[in-house]
Design a protein around this motif. Structure first.
Motif, PDB file in Angstrom:
ATOM      1  N   PHE A  21       0.714  -1.175   0.164  1.00  0.00           N
ATOM      2  CA  PHE A  21      -0.047  -0.003   0.035  1.00  0.00           C
ATOM      3  C   PHE A  21       0.748   1.094   0.058  1.00  0.00           C
ATOM      4  N   PRO A  22       1.538   1.567  -1.047  1.00  0.00           N
ATOM      5  CA  PRO A  22       2.828   2.708  -1.199  1.00  0.00           C
ATOM      6  C   PRO A  22       2.092   3.854  -0.761  1.00  0.00           C
ATOM      7  N   ARG A  23       3.207   4.644  -0.444  1.00  0.00           N
ATOM      8  CA  ARG A  23       2.979   6.031  -0.461  1.00  0.00           C
ATOM      9  C   ARG A  23       2.452   6.920  -1.633  1.00  0.00           C
ATOM     10  N   LEU A  24       2.082   8.115  -1.583  1.00  0.00           N
ATOM     11  CA  LEU A  24       1.272   8.496  -2.679  1.00  0.00           C
ATOM     12  C   LEU A  24       2.229   9.013  -3.388  1.00  0.00           C
ATOM     13  N   THR A  25       3.523   9.613  -2.896  1.00  0.00           N
ATOM     14  CA  THR A  25       4.708   9.972  -4.069  1.00  0.00           C
ATOM     15  C   THR A  25       5.043   8.609  -4.749  1.00  0.00           C
ATOM     16  N   LEU A  63       4.495   5.890 -10.306  1.00  0.00           N
ATOM     17  CA  LEU A  63       3.930   4.700 -11.358  1.00  0.00           C
ATOM     18  C   LEU A  63       2.859   5.102 -11.952  1.00  0.00           C
ATOM     19  N   PHE A  64       1.928   5.929 -11.778  1.00  0.00           N
ATOM     20  CA  PHE A  64       0.745   6.336 -12.449  1.00  0.00           C
ATOM     21  C   PHE A  64       1.331   6.971 -13.603  1.00  0.00           C
ATOM     22  N   ALA A  65       2.344   7.875 -13.298  1.00  0.00           N
ATOM     23  CA  ALA A  65       2.766   8.500 -14.443  1.00  0.00           C
ATOM     24  C   ALA A  65       3.432   7.866 -15.781  1.00  0.00           C
ATOM     25  N   PHE A  75       2.004  15.170   3.169  1.00  0.00           N
ATOM     26  CA  PHE A  75       2.359  13.920   3.869  1.00  0.00           C
ATOM     27  C   PHE A  75       2.597  12.811   2.983  1.00  0.00           C
ATOM     28  N   GLY A  76       2.451  13.151   1.644  1.00  0.00           N
ATOM     29  CA  GLY A  76       2.378  12.103   0.613  1.00  0.00           C
ATOM     30  C   GLY A  76       3.921  11.189   0.470  1.00  0.00           C
ATOM     31  N   LYS A  88      -4.485   7.137   2.740  1.00  0.00           N
ATOM     32  CA  LYS A  88      -5.080   8.183   3.391  1.00  0.00           C
ATOM     33  C   LYS A  88      -5.576   9.283   2.480  1.00  0.00           C
ATOM     34  N   PRO A  89      -4.883   9.674   1.544  1.00  0.00           N
ATOM     35  CA  PRO A  89      -5.747  10.508   0.629  1.00  0.00           C
ATOM     36  C   PRO A  89      -6.850   9.902  -0.122  1.00  0.00           C
ATOM     37  N   LEU A  90      -6.627   8.768  -0.505  1.00  0.00           N
ATOM     38  CA  LEU A  90      -7.539   8.125  -1.244  1.00  0.00           C
ATOM     39  C   LEU A  90      -8.895   7.980  -0.497  1.00  0.00           C
TER      40      LEU A  90
END
Length: 275
Positions: free
Chosen positions: A35-39, A44-46, A228-229, A236-238
């Protein structure tokens, strides 16, 4: 970003079906994170391709087998979620060789802690539906890396990522840190390696220049949803903002990245740190 197949098939199947991969696209190479960090998720998303770096040395007390949860109402309230892991070959154990020490208990602990932290979110039901596939991995495999990979795959799928996942252990590459990364990028047919700012500190430019590759430095924003990403899980942001809001934030970073209008910068024939 060219459309690719985000199916849940194994990476080895994907590799075997692409004997002559088309040139082009961005390639991110990163270890499987739980469950990786947002950064990390944003990088990966990019990318068009995520190569799961599973044949390098496993690192204890790293994100390969744990994640830092943050409370919905207060992101400074944090707790580690860890999958206890056994290393059959000691410090020489590769990521793909590491096994869960107590998969049954880890499954129960994962389900319970995620429910406790994010069950009150209005976005929890949709996440919970996909979470079942991750929890099933605790029973279908003893490999920590496959559970971590499944957790990241879930988040990418929820956010509509159109990319393709492969594993470094299925691809040809020479030794040497930078040479290996360049070879893996070539192996999937990408034309650009997407590198985090940490990696830019050690990356050697010559293997990429020789292979005709570009290097693109990635750095995520730090405000709003990105706060905090780099410290806590992207859950958390999701769970706080929802899939649509978070997906748009990630797409915005991706668009700026490819247009060269944000901090990430394109480097042709060389690598320089992002300021």
């Amino acid at each position: 970003m060219p459309p690719t197949n985000p199916s849940s098939k194994t990476a080895s199947t994907a590799v075997s079906s692409r004997s002559e991969p088309p040139r082009g696209g961005l390639c991110a190479i990163h270890q499987p994170n739980l469950f990786p960090r947002l950064t990390t998720l944003a990088k990966l998303f990019a990318a068009d391709y995520w190569i799961v770096l599973d044949d390098v040395q496993f690192t204890r007390r790293d994100y390969q087998h744990r994640t830092r949860l943050a409370a919905l109402e207060d992101p400074t309230r944090r707790q580690w979620l860890t999958v206890p892991t056994h290393l059959p070959r000691g410090r020489q154990t590769r990521i793909r060789e590491a096994v869960m020490a107590e998969p049954g208990r880890s499954r129960e602990r994962t389900a319970r802690m995620l429910q406790q932290h994010y069950g009150a979110s209005p976005h929890w039901p949709n996440f919970q539906h996909g979470l079942s596939a991750v929890l099933d991995r605790f029973a279908s495999t003893d490999r920590t890396a496959l559970v971590a990979e499944a957790s990241t795959r879930l988040l990418l799928n929820m956010l509509g990522w159109p990319g393709q996942i492969l594993r470094s252990s299925d691809l040809p590459a020479r030794s040497g840190r930078s040479q290996r990364l360049a070879d893996l990028t070539v192996a999937v047919g990408a034309s650009t390696y997407l590198c985090g700012t940490g990696g830019m500190k050690y990356l050697e430019q010559s293997p990429f220049r020789t292979a005709g590759l570009s290097v693109l430095a990635f750095q995520a924003p730090v405000d709003d949803v990105w706060a905090f990403g780099h410290e806590v899980t992207a859950l958390k942001p999701l769970m706080g903002s929802g899939e649509q809001t978070l997906a748009e934030a990630l797409r915005s970073v991706s668009r700026k990245l490819t247009r060269g209008t944000s901090c990430p910068v394109r480097v042709s024939g060389g690598a320089v740190p992002c300021p």
